[in-house]
Write a protein that holds these residues in place. Sequence first.
Motif, PDB file in Angstrom:
ATOM      1  N   MET A 245      -9.749  -6.008  -8.520  1.00 26.12           N
ATOM      2  CA  MET A 245      -9.248  -4.643  -8.759  1.00 26.12           C
ATOM      3  C   MET A 245      -8.684  -4.522 -10.179  1.00 26.12           C
ATOM      4  SD  MET A 245      -7.249  -4.018  -5.149  1.00 26.12           S
ATOM      5  CE  MET A 245      -6.476  -2.477  -5.661  1.00 26.12           C
TER       6      MET A 245
ATOM      7  N   LEU B 196       2.479  -0.971 -13.334  1.00 29.65           N
ATOM      8  CA  LEU B 196       2.455  -0.436 -14.703  1.00 29.65           C
ATOM      9  C   LEU B 196       3.802   0.167 -15.085  1.00 29.65           C
ATOM     10  CD1 LEU B 196      -1.068   1.216 -14.787  1.00 29.65           C
ATOM     11  CD2 LEU B 196      -0.229  -0.495 -16.406  1.00 29.65           C
TER      12      LEU B 196
ATOM     13  N   SER C 192      -3.207  -1.311  -3.241  1.00 27.72           N
ATOM     14  CA  SER C 192      -3.821  -0.002  -3.467  1.00 27.72           C
ATOM     15  C   SER C 192      -3.683   0.369  -4.935  1.00 27.72           C
ATOM     16  CB  SER C 192      -3.099   1.043  -2.610  1.00 27.72           C
ATOM     17  OG  SER C 192      -1.732   1.085  -2.993  1.00 27.72           O
ATOM     18  N   SER C 193      -4.333   1.467  -5.315  1.00 29.19           N
ATOM     19  CA  SER C 193      -4.180   1.937  -6.697  1.00 29.19           C
ATOM     20  C   SER C 193      -2.732   2.341  -6.948  1.00 29.19           C
ATOM     21  CB  SER C 193      -5.129   3.099  -6.969  1.00 29.19           C
ATOM     22  OG  SER C 193      -4.779   4.224  -6.194  1.00 29.19           O
ATOM     23  N   ALA C 194      -2.030   2.802  -5.902  1.00 31.14           N
ATOM     24  CA  ALA C 194      -0.619   3.168  -6.068  1.00 31.14           C
ATOM     25  C   ALA C 194       0.211   1.940  -6.449  1.00 31.14           C
ATOM     26  CB  ALA C 194      -0.086   3.793  -4.782  1.00 31.14           C
TER      27      ALA C 194
ATOM     28  N   ILE D 151      -8.199  -9.226  -4.923  1.00 30.04           N
ATOM     29  CA  ILE D 151      -7.263  -8.300  -5.561  1.00 30.04           C
ATOM     30  C   ILE D 151      -7.405  -8.385  -7.086  1.00 30.04           C
ATOM     31  CG2 ILE D 151      -4.807  -7.795  -5.927  1.00 30.04           C
ATOM     32  CD1 ILE D 151      -4.338  -8.588  -3.019  1.00 30.04           C
TER      33      ILE D 151
ATOM     34  N   LEU E 155      -4.210  -5.848 -19.668  1.00 26.61           N
ATOM     35  CA  LEU E 155      -2.867  -5.337 -19.982  1.00 26.61           C
ATOM     36  C   LEU E 155      -1.778  -6.263 -19.442  1.00 26.61           C
ATOM     37  CD1 LEU E 155      -2.627  -2.646 -21.443  1.00 26.61           C
ATOM     38  CD2 LEU E 155      -2.026  -1.570 -19.284  1.00 26.61           C
TER      39      LEU E 155
ATOM     40  N   ILE F  61     -11.814  -4.415 -12.493  1.00 25.55           N
ATOM     41  CA  ILE F  61     -12.527  -3.128 -12.426  1.00 25.55           C
ATOM     42  C   ILE F  61     -11.771  -2.059 -13.223  1.00 25.55           C
ATOM     43  CG2 ILE F  61     -13.115  -1.217 -10.842  1.00 25.55           C
ATOM     44  CD1 ILE F  61     -13.675  -3.482  -8.724  1.00 25.55           C
ATOM     45  N   THR F  62     -10.456  -2.067 -13.099  1.00 24.18           N
ATOM     46  CA  THR F  62      -9.647  -1.048 -13.785  1.00 24.18           C
ATOM     47  C   THR F  62      -9.250  -1.482 -15.199  1.00 24.18           C
ATOM     48  OG1 THR F  62      -7.665  -1.995 -12.759  1.00 24.18           O
ATOM     49  CG2 THR F  62      -8.677  -0.130 -11.636  1.00 24.18           C
ATOM     50  N   LYS F  63      -9.699  -2.688 -15.577  1.00 26.05           N
ATOM     51  CA  LYS F  63      -9.413  -3.271 -16.904  1.00 26.05           C
ATOM     52  C   LYS F  63      -7.931  -3.566 -17.105  1.00 26.05           C
ATOM     53  CE  LYS F  63     -13.566  -1.525 -19.111  1.00 26.05           C
ATOM     54  NZ  LYS F  63     -14.149  -0.763 -20.193  1.00 26.05           N
ATOM     55  N   LEU F  64      -7.170  -3.575 -16.015  1.00 26.33           N
ATOM     56  CA  LEU F  64      -5.739  -3.870 -16.153  1.00 26.33           C
ATOM     57  C   LEU F  64      -5.492  -5.366 -16.351  1.00 26.33           C
ATOM     58  CD1 LEU F  64      -4.133  -1.386 -13.606  1.00 26.33           C
ATOM     59  CD2 LEU F  64      -4.266  -1.213 -16.095  1.00 26.33           C
TER      60      LEU F  64
ATOM     61  N   LEU G 199       0.805  -1.217   0.000  1.00 31.20           N
ATOM     62  CA  LEU G 199       0.000   0.000   0.000  1.00 31.20           C
ATOM     63  C   LEU G 199       0.840   1.271   0.000  1.00 31.20           C
ATOM     64  CD1 LEU G 199      -2.323  -1.198   2.909  1.00 31.20           C
ATOM     65  CD2 LEU G 199      -3.001  -1.048   0.522  1.00 31.20           C
ATOM     66  N   ASP G 200       1.766   1.340   0.938  1.00 35.64           N
ATOM     67  CA  ASP G 200       2.477   2.569   1.236  1.00 35.64           C
ATOM     68  C   ASP G 200       3.393   2.998   0.082  1.00 35.64           C
ATOM     69  OD1 ASP G 200       3.685   4.646   2.738  1.00 35.64           O
ATOM     70  OD2 ASP G 200       5.334   3.306   3.204  1.00 35.64           O
ATOM     71  N   GLU G 201       3.313   4.274  -0.281  1.00 33.97           N
ATOM     72  CA  GLU G 201       4.099   4.751  -1.425  1.00 33.97           C
ATOM     73  C   GLU G 201       5.596   4.636  -1.192  1.00 33.97           C
ATOM     74  OE1 GLU G 201       2.901   8.493  -3.054  1.00 33.97           O
ATOM     75  OE2 GLU G 201       0.846   7.821  -3.327  1.00 33.97           O
TER      76      GLU G 201
ATOM     77  N   GLY H  14      -0.155   1.281 -10.028  1.00 27.36           N
ATOM     78  CA  GLY H  14       0.694   2.226 -10.763  1.00 27.36           C
ATOM     79  C   GLY H  14       2.140   1.770 -10.822  1.00 27.36           C
TER      80      GLY H  14
END
Lengths: 119, 146
Positions: free
Chosen positions: A93, A68, A60-62, A90, A102, A96-99, A25-27, A65
């Motif tokens: 997720m 990616l 998380s969304s991070a 998970i 990819l 939902i984000t269509k990843l 989670l944590d950046e 990222g």
Amino acid sequence: MPLSLLNIRRHDGYTRVEFVEKNILDEGNLHQIEQEIRTAIETEASPRVLICFKNVEHMSSAALGTLLALKDSIEKKSGELRLSNIDRRIYEMFVITKLNRLFSIHDSVEQAASSFTKK
Amino acid sequence: MNAPHEIPHEIARIERAFHCLRPGLEELQDEFASALLRFGFDEAATFAIRLAIEEAVVNAFRHGNKSDETKRVHFRSCISADRIDIDVTDEGAGFNPNAVPDPTREENLEIPSGRGVMLMKAYMTEVEYLAPGNHLRMSYVRPNSH
């Protein structure tokens, strides 16, 4: 130097990565994870990387990222990235984000490893 | 999980005002998870709410307060047997959530950021930004409790 957040092992033809923590989670941690993977493959011409999500319970969304960004830099070196053992919540997720369209996502490490392009 | 008759009838309130993200957010998540367990919310609800709180509070710090630790993020919540209401307010100027590009469009799929609001909307029952856009209000309604 901070403790490693990953178990990274070199296998026949690819690098396998597993997470130490159950929450990604944590950046700050994500930045460290990205750097550890980049360092592990920096000398490889066409890196093949398998990231196993066994034991990961929250993301998380991070974190999406970060994956990616890693995918982009691996593919710029004509390498390949595979993901495996993603918990079904998970995986939602990714859907939902269509990843999921990819990334190359597999049920098991074995399936992911055998999906690398044969050299 | 608690049997239905053991679910508390009262309301639990969890509130915080914090200047820095970690470890405050982890402590909040742990306290919240314990409360959800006490109120009999299942794993799916717990996963959804943990994710939504993570995205909401991180957005408030990073994008709302621009990581300025002299500013605070205010978290207020109300947990009952059938629903959870959460308010997250930052001390920034606010933003227009409609201006966030749709991350699922083909041309945006490879952009590393911009998925937090979408995930909150997917996992929570209601999500809205109140004017001027620095106040997020979201709720989770237990399925079959309408």
